[in-house]
Each structure stands twice: as structure tokens, then as C-alpha cells.
Motif scaffolding. Structure first.
Motif, PDB file in Angstrom:
ATOM      1  N   VAL A  53      41.602  42.103  37.468  1.00 27.52           N
ATOM      2  CA  VAL A  53      42.431  42.450  38.386  1.00 27.52           C
ATOM      3  C   VAL A  53      43.704  41.908  38.178  1.00 27.52           C
ATOM      4  O   VAL A  53      44.776  42.756  38.144  1.00 27.52           O
ATOM      5  CB  VAL A  53      41.901  42.531  39.944  1.00 27.52           C
ATOM      6  N   VAL A 102      40.502  51.562  46.477  1.00 30.12           N
ATOM      7  CA  VAL A 102      41.356  50.126  46.701  1.00 30.12           C
ATOM      8  C   VAL A 102      42.361  50.548  46.089  1.00 30.12           C
ATOM      9  O   VAL A 102      42.533  50.815  45.010  1.00 30.12           O
ATOM     10  CB  VAL A 102      40.641  49.089  46.413  1.00 30.12           C
ATOM     11  N   ILE A 144      39.684  51.072  41.714  1.00 33.69           N
ATOM     12  CA  ILE A 144      40.877  50.223  42.124  1.00 33.69           C
ATOM     13  C   ILE A 144      41.845  50.922  41.485  1.00 33.69           C
ATOM     14  O   ILE A 144      41.944  50.918  40.255  1.00 33.69           O
ATOM     15  CB  ILE A 144      40.803  48.733  41.558  1.00 33.69           C
ATOM     16  N   LEU A 198      38.204  49.870  37.575  1.00 31.93           N
ATOM     17  CA  LEU A 198      39.703  49.596  37.452  1.00 31.93           C
ATOM     18  C   LEU A 198      40.556  50.593  36.745  1.00 31.93           C
ATOM     19  O   LEU A 198      40.448  50.761  35.568  1.00 31.93           O
ATOM     20  CB  LEU A 198      40.050  48.246  37.140  1.00 31.93           C
ATOM     21  N   ILE A 218      42.107  40.912  46.959  1.00 34.14           N
ATOM     22  CA  ILE A 218      41.660  42.290  46.525  1.00 34.14           C
ATOM     23  C   ILE A 218      40.207  42.426  45.990  1.00 34.14           C
ATOM     24  O   ILE A 218      39.569  43.314  46.174  1.00 34.14           O
ATOM     25  CB  ILE A 218      42.621  42.744  45.231  1.00 34.14           C
ATOM     26  N   SER A 219      39.773  41.252  45.106  1.00 32.75           N
ATOM     27  CA  SER A 219      38.631  41.337  44.383  1.00 32.75           C
ATOM     28  C   SER A 219      37.420  40.819  45.170  1.00 32.75           C
ATOM     29  O   SER A 219      36.271  41.591  44.940  1.00 32.75           O
ATOM     30  CB  SER A 219      38.800  40.746  42.860  1.00 32.75           C
ATOM     31  N   ILE A 241      35.548  43.245  47.237  1.00 34.60           N
ATOM     32  CA  ILE A 241      34.814  44.576  46.406  1.00 34.60           C
ATOM     33  C   ILE A 241      33.579  43.849  45.572  1.00 34.60           C
ATOM     34  O   ILE A 241      32.435  44.666  45.735  1.00 34.60           O
ATOM     35  CB  ILE A 241      35.890  44.789  45.220  1.00 34.60           C
TER      36      ILE A 241
END
Length: 288
Positions: free
Chosen positions: A228, A116, A82, A170, A152-153, A156
Motif C-alpha cells: 500500500v 477504501v 483500495i 489494490l 490504512i492497511s 483491511i
């Protein structure tokens, strides 16, 4: 000849003066945005630190964490990165530092990574080099809400649970102060249990209902979401701080260029005047 030089210098002075006005205005805008972003960051930082420390304490206080979330539980083949950058430039080395760290890490990865991208700068960099961008989020970082970080998360975590990725890393920018920001890399999954004596141990054994697996299946995605979102908020603060510094430096450079050009212009003008006087005096002596 001197007239042409003076005309060129005046044209350049006008151009530099216009640039100085733009960079000064951008500095003021960045200062205002930094103040707002820093306020948001400071308000949320204490909360996020408390939540993440609480979750980490739970992980470290039990030996019932599902194996799939623990470090060493599976062979690391595919890694999800990420990468949090900005959508705009003119912020010094803010984006290049993140991209440099991410590139170095990805270059050592023997397998095709899953990337990502949060921010267009990171997306464009890796897309141009042939990497596949699994997902991208192009909203300005300061406008991304906690609810939007789920978009976003969650995919994943689902990829990790299904085995499509074996590790989640990250990469973002850590805010030190208004003058210093540093790139940072954090492994979100799998989770490394820390045998830290400073982490308080529970006095009683904790029972999980309805089951340990269900509790951690709920807890781990929340942990990733919080991490995140915290990284996005912190990176937004760093971006505005970096842009303010860059614009302040550009304004100072423009002022220095204007001073040098003004000195050169005055010297050229003085030389032209001296040359004209010399020609007049020479002509008068020739008539005599």
C-alpha cells in the motif's frame, strides 16, 4: 462595429494571457514536485522490490502458508477495493483512468463492495453513486508516511482475517516514465502461490518459530502495508508527472490561442483602417 470586435478580442487576449501565466506557473511547481517525488520513489523502489520479492519467495518456498491466506481457500463473496487517487484535479486523465478501472471492476462484483478511498477524487466519485466508503484517507499522497499506511492497511487485514472481506484488491497508478503512467490492479489477498522457476528455492527446509501461523500473521500485514505504501508513493509521482504534462499542454494551447487572436486582431484592425481610408477618399471625391 469593428471597434467593438477589437475590444472583445483584446479582452479575450488578456484573459488567455492570464491563463497562460497561471498554467506556466503550475507547470513549474509540478516540475519541482515531480523531481522531489521521483527522487523519493526511486530511493524507496529498490527497497520495496527487495522486501516484496523476499516475502513472495518465502511464500513460494513453503507449503505451510496458512490456508486463509491462499487463493482458493474460501469463496470470494465480499471484495475490498483500495482505490488510490489524488485530492486535486488539473492532472489530465490521471484520476479518470483509475476511477474507470475501479468502476469496471466494481460493476462486475455481484456483492456490495468495501471501498477504501485514498484521495478525495475517488471518494467523491463513489460516494455520489451511492457506494459506502468504509474508510478514507485525505492527506496528500506525497505526505503519507509508512507509519500512516498502517492506519490504512491494518483494518483491511483485520476484516480479511475476521471474514468480513474475502479478497483485497489494490488499484493505483504505475509509473512507467515521466511521460507515461498506467492504472494497475493488484490482488493483495488471498495470496496466489507462483510456481515460477526463476524464484529461488530454499536449499534447506525452513522452521518457523514460535509457530508457522504466528510468523505469517506477522508477515502478511507487513506485506500489505509495504504494498500500500509503495502504491501511494508511486501514485504521488504519477500525479505530479500527469499534472506537469497537462499544464505544459495547457500552456502550449494558450500560446496558440494568443497567436490566433493576435492575428485576428491585426486583421480586424487593418480592415478598420482600410475602411476609414476608403470613407475619407470617398468623401473627398464627393466634395470635388
Amino acid at each position: 462595429m469593428a471597434a467593438n470586435n477589437m475590444r472583445d478580442i483584446k479582452r479575450r487576449m488578456k484573459s488567455v494571457n492570464s491563463m497562460e501565466h497561471i498554467t506556466k506557473a503550475m507547470k513549474l511547481v509540478s516540475t519541482a514536485k515531480l523531481r522531489k517525488a521521483k527522487s523519493t520513489f526511486e530511493k524507496t523502489q529498490e527497497y520495496f522490490n527487495y522486501v516484496t520479492e523476499s516475502i513472495q519467495a518465502i511464500f513460494n518456498n513453503t507449503d505451510q502458508v496458512p490456508d486463509k491466506y491462499l487463493e482458493g481457500s474460501r469463496e470470494i463473496k465480499t471484495t475490498c477495493y483500495i482505490v488510490v487517487t489524488s485530492n486535486r484535479g488539473l492532472c489530465g486523465s490521471f484520476n479518470s483512468n483509475i476511477i474507470k478501472m475501479a468502476s469496471a471492476e466494481i460493476a462486475e462484483d455481484p456483492e456490495e463492495p468495501v471501498i477504501v478511498a485514498v484521495g478525495s477524487k475517488g471518494r467523491d466519485f463513489f460516494a455520489k453513486r451511492g457506494y459506502e466508503i468504509a474508510s478514507q484517507y485525505m492527506l496528500p499522497p506525497e505526505n503519507i508516511s509508512f507509519l500512516e499506511t498502517r492506519a490504512i492497511s491494518r483494518p483491511i487485514v483485520e476484516m480479511y482475517d475476521s471474514g468480513k472481506v474475502d479478497e483485497v484488491i489494490l488499484i493505483y497508478t504505475k509509473f512507467i516514465n515521466s511521460m507515461e503512467q498506467r492504472p494497475r490492479m493488484v490482488t493483495l489477498l488471498p495470496f496466489a502461490i507462483q510456481n515460477d522457476p526463476d524464484i529461488p528455492k530454499a536449499a534447506m527446509e525452513v522452521e518457523y518459530e514460535p509457530s508457522v501461523e504466528e510468523v505469517f500473521n506477522y508477515l502478511v500485514p507487513k506485506y500489505v502495508e509495504i504494498m500500500v505504501y509503495g502504491a501511494v508513493v508511486e501514485s504521488a509521482t504519477c500525479e505530479h508527472a500527469a499534472r506537469r504534462i497537462a499544464m505544459e499542454s495547457a500552456t502550449d494551447n494558450a500560446n496558440e490561442m494568443l497567436a490566433n487572436l493576435s492575428l485576428t486582431y491585426n486583421r480586424t484592425r487593418q480592415a478598420a483602417i482600410t475602411n476609414e481610408i476608403s470613407e475619407i477618399v470617398g468623401g473627398a471625391e464627393a466634395l470635388n
